[in-house]
Motif scaffolding. Structure first.
Motif, PDB file in Angstrom:
ATOM      1  N   GLY A  90       0.806  -1.207   0.000  1.00 34.47           N
ATOM      2  CA  GLY A  90       0.000   0.000   0.000  1.00 34.47           C
ATOM      3  C   GLY A  90       0.839   1.257   0.000  1.00 34.47           C
ATOM      4  O   GLY A  90       0.629   2.176  -0.797  1.00 34.47           O
ATOM      5  N   LEU A  91       1.825   1.293   0.877  1.00 34.16           N
ATOM      6  CA  LEU A  91       2.677   2.476   0.984  1.00 34.16           C
ATOM      7  C   LEU A  91       3.593   2.603  -0.230  1.00 34.16           C
ATOM      8  O   LEU A  91       3.849   3.706  -0.717  1.00 34.16           O
ATOM      9  CB  LEU A  91       3.489   2.410   2.275  1.00 34.16           C
ATOM     10  CG  LEU A  91       2.656   2.462   3.562  1.00 34.16           C
ATOM     11  CD1 LEU A  91       3.528   2.189   4.776  1.00 34.16           C
ATOM     12  CD2 LEU A  91       1.941   3.807   3.706  1.00 34.16           C
ATOM     13  N   SER A  92       4.074   1.479  -0.738  1.00 34.06           N
ATOM     14  CA  SER A  92       4.926   1.515  -1.924  1.00 34.06           C
ATOM     15  C   SER A  92       4.138   1.905  -3.168  1.00 34.06           C
ATOM     16  O   SER A  92       4.698   2.452  -4.118  1.00 34.06           O
ATOM     17  CB  SER A  92       5.586   0.147  -2.144  1.00 34.06           C
ATOM     18  OG  SER A  92       6.381  -0.217  -1.039  1.00 34.06           O
ATOM     19  N   GLY A  93       2.836   1.623  -3.150  1.00 38.26           N
ATOM     20  CA  GLY A  93       1.996   1.905  -4.308  1.00 38.26           C
ATOM     21  C   GLY A  93       1.520   3.343  -4.397  1.00 38.26           C
ATOM     22  O   GLY A  93       0.777   3.688  -5.320  1.00 38.26           O
ATOM     23  N   GLY A  94       1.917   4.177  -3.432  1.00 34.47           N
ATOM     24  CA  GLY A  94       1.562   5.588  -3.521  1.00 34.47           C
ATOM     25  C   GLY A  94       0.669   6.093  -2.422  1.00 34.47           C
ATOM     26  O   GLY A  94       0.412   7.300  -2.331  1.00 34.47           O
ATOM     27  N   ALA A  95       0.169   5.193  -1.555  1.00 33.53           N
ATOM     28  CA  ALA A  95      -0.644   5.647  -0.427  1.00 33.53           C
ATOM     29  C   ALA A  95       0.252   6.347   0.600  1.00 33.53           C
ATOM     30  O   ALA A  95       1.453   6.063   0.692  1.00 33.53           O
ATOM     31  CB  ALA A  95      -1.362   4.470   0.227  1.00 33.53           C
ATOM     32  N   ASP A  96      -0.330   7.257   1.352  1.00 36.08           N
ATOM     33  CA  ASP A  96       0.437   8.034   2.325  1.00 36.08           C
ATOM     34  C   ASP A  96       0.328   7.470   3.741  1.00 36.08           C
ATOM     35  O   ASP A  96       1.141   7.784   4.600  1.00 36.08           O
ATOM     36  CB  ASP A  96      -0.052   9.487   2.326  1.00 36.08           C
ATOM     37  CG  ASP A  96       0.106  10.122   0.963  1.00 36.08           C
ATOM     38  OD1 ASP A  96       1.191  10.656   0.692  1.00 36.08           O
ATOM     39  OD2 ASP A  96      -0.849  10.076   0.167  1.00 36.08           O
ATOM     40  N   ASP A  97      -0.693   6.665   3.992  1.00 35.95           N
ATOM     41  CA  ASP A  97      -0.868   6.052   5.314  1.00 35.95           C
ATOM     42  C   ASP A  97      -1.724   4.809   5.139  1.00 35.95           C
ATOM     43  O   ASP A  97      -2.401   4.625   4.111  1.00 35.95           O
ATOM     44  CB  ASP A  97      -1.527   7.046   6.282  1.00 35.95           C
ATOM     45  CG  ASP A  97      -1.290   6.690   7.749  1.00 35.95           C
ATOM     46  OD1 ASP A  97      -0.682   5.628   8.014  1.00 35.95           O
ATOM     47  OD2 ASP A  97      -1.716   7.456   8.622  1.00 35.95           O
ATOM     48  N   TYR A  98      -1.709   3.952   6.168  1.00 38.33           N
ATOM     49  CA  TYR A  98      -2.392   2.658   6.083  1.00 38.33           C
ATOM     50  C   TYR A  98      -2.942   2.344   7.465  1.00 38.33           C
ATOM     51  O   TYR A  98      -2.188   2.294   8.438  1.00 38.33           O
ATOM     52  CB  TYR A  98      -1.379   1.594   5.645  1.00 38.33           C
ATOM     53  CG  TYR A  98      -1.957   0.305   5.110  1.00 38.33           C
ATOM     54  CD1 TYR A  98      -1.971   0.042   3.746  1.00 38.33           C
ATOM     55  CD2 TYR A  98      -2.470  -0.658   5.966  1.00 38.33           C
ATOM     56  CE1 TYR A  98      -2.470  -1.159   3.235  1.00 38.33           C
ATOM     57  CE2 TYR A  98      -2.972  -1.855   5.479  1.00 38.33           C
ATOM     58  CZ  TYR A  98      -2.973  -2.102   4.113  1.00 38.33           C
ATOM     59  OH  TYR A  98      -3.473  -3.274   3.618  1.00 38.33           O
ATOM     60  N   LEU A  99      -4.254   2.182   7.553  1.00 38.04           N
ATOM     61  CA  LEU A  99      -4.901   1.901   8.836  1.00 38.04           C
ATOM     62  C   LEU A  99      -5.769   0.664   8.685  1.00 38.04           C
ATOM     63  O   LEU A  99      -6.525   0.530   7.712  1.00 38.04           O
ATOM     64  CB  LEU A  99      -5.750   3.102   9.273  1.00 38.04           C
ATOM     65  CG  LEU A  99      -6.398   3.049  10.647  1.00 38.04           C
ATOM     66  CD1 LEU A  99      -5.341   2.910  11.753  1.00 38.04           C
ATOM     67  CD2 LEU A  99      -7.240   4.301  10.887  1.00 38.04           C
ATOM     68  N   VAL A 100      -5.659  -0.236   9.660  1.00 37.74           N
ATOM     69  CA  VAL A 100      -6.360  -1.526   9.585  1.00 37.74           C
ATOM     70  C   VAL A 100      -7.664  -1.464  10.379  1.00 37.74           C
ATOM     71  O   VAL A 100      -7.720  -0.909  11.470  1.00 37.74           O
ATOM     72  CB  VAL A 100      -5.456  -2.656  10.114  1.00 37.74           C
ATOM     73  CG1 VAL A 100      -6.200  -3.983  10.146  1.00 37.74           C
ATOM     74  CG2 VAL A 100      -4.202  -2.773   9.242  1.00 37.74           C
TER      75      VAL A 100
END
Length: 234
Positions: A90-100
């Motif tokens: 997710g982060l490598s794909g261009g997202a700036d943050d990731y929340l589960v």
């Protein structure tokens, strides 16, 4: 802050939207990547909350598509996929943050403001302009330490100016910050909110740039008229 929420579970989306609106955030909610593309093409969102498992594909592919097209809006992936590999992708794909999921609403809002702060190049969570301060998390505005009561729309409008203190913001950009796609907006609504801010914070706090829009005035133009102590406008 205007948030584009891309979530296909109607119950989850409704809960997130209701929660964000209690923090005075403006939320547009869609359920598919196609709808998200349409919204992003028609208005300016400050931040995107994006699920990965959408009916028409993986939300991460939409992030990659936006980044390739030059869309810079911060994106927070909100998903049930909690594997480390999923976070890295997710982060490598261009997202700036990731929340589960499941998540805490206060944490989600804090992360959204952190994204907006980083996008604006700011280190502090509190926005300052001379004697004027705005704490987005507490929804508190002060001039010289004195609290000033603003309505929800006035506060959101002031926040938009403080996050872009050197920019001329068009009427369209400001309306995108204040209203969702389905809001019924009167033609003079923006002018009314700007008038109220000037009355409460000083006539020069917002400058009109003829033919282009508006910008934040000089820091020394901020004042605290008596009207600023009377509470929010109706």
């Amino acid at each position: 802050m205007h948030v584009l929420l891309v979530e296909d579970d109607a119950l989850v989306a409704s809960g997130i939207r209701a929660g964000l609106e209690t923090f005075d955030l403006v939320v547009d909610e869609v359920a598919t990547m196609a709808e998200a593309r349409r919204v992003m093409a028609s208005m300016q969102s400050d931040v995107v909350i994006l699920d990965r498992g959408l009916p028409d594909g993986d939300g991460l592919s939409l992030v990659e598509e936006w980044r390739a097209a030059g869309v810079q809006a911060p994106v927070l992936i909100l998903t049930a996929r909690d594997a480390v590999r999923d976070r890295v992708d997710g982060l490598s794909g261009g997202a700036d943050d990731y929340l589960v999921k499941p998540f805490d609403l206060d944490e989600l809002v804090a992360r959204l403001y952190a994204l907006l702060r980083r996008a604006a190049g700011r280190a502090s969570g509190v926005l300052y302009h001379g004697e004027l301060s705005l704490d987005p998390a507490a929804r508190r505005v002060c001039v010289g330490g004195e609290p000033v009561a603003l309505s929800r729309r006035e506060l959101v409008l002031l926040e938009a100016f403080l996050y872009a203190p050197r920019s001329v913001l068009s009427a369209g950009q400001l309306k995108d910050s204040l209203y969702g796609l389905n809001d019924d907006v009167e033609s003079n609504a923006l002018n009314v909110h700007i008038h109220h801010l000037r009355r409460k914070l000083g006539a020069g706090v917002i400058e009109t740039v003829r033919g282009l829009g508006y910008r934040l005035g000089r820091a020394d133009a901020v004042a605290l008229p008596d009207a600023g102590r009377k509470g929010p406008s109706p």
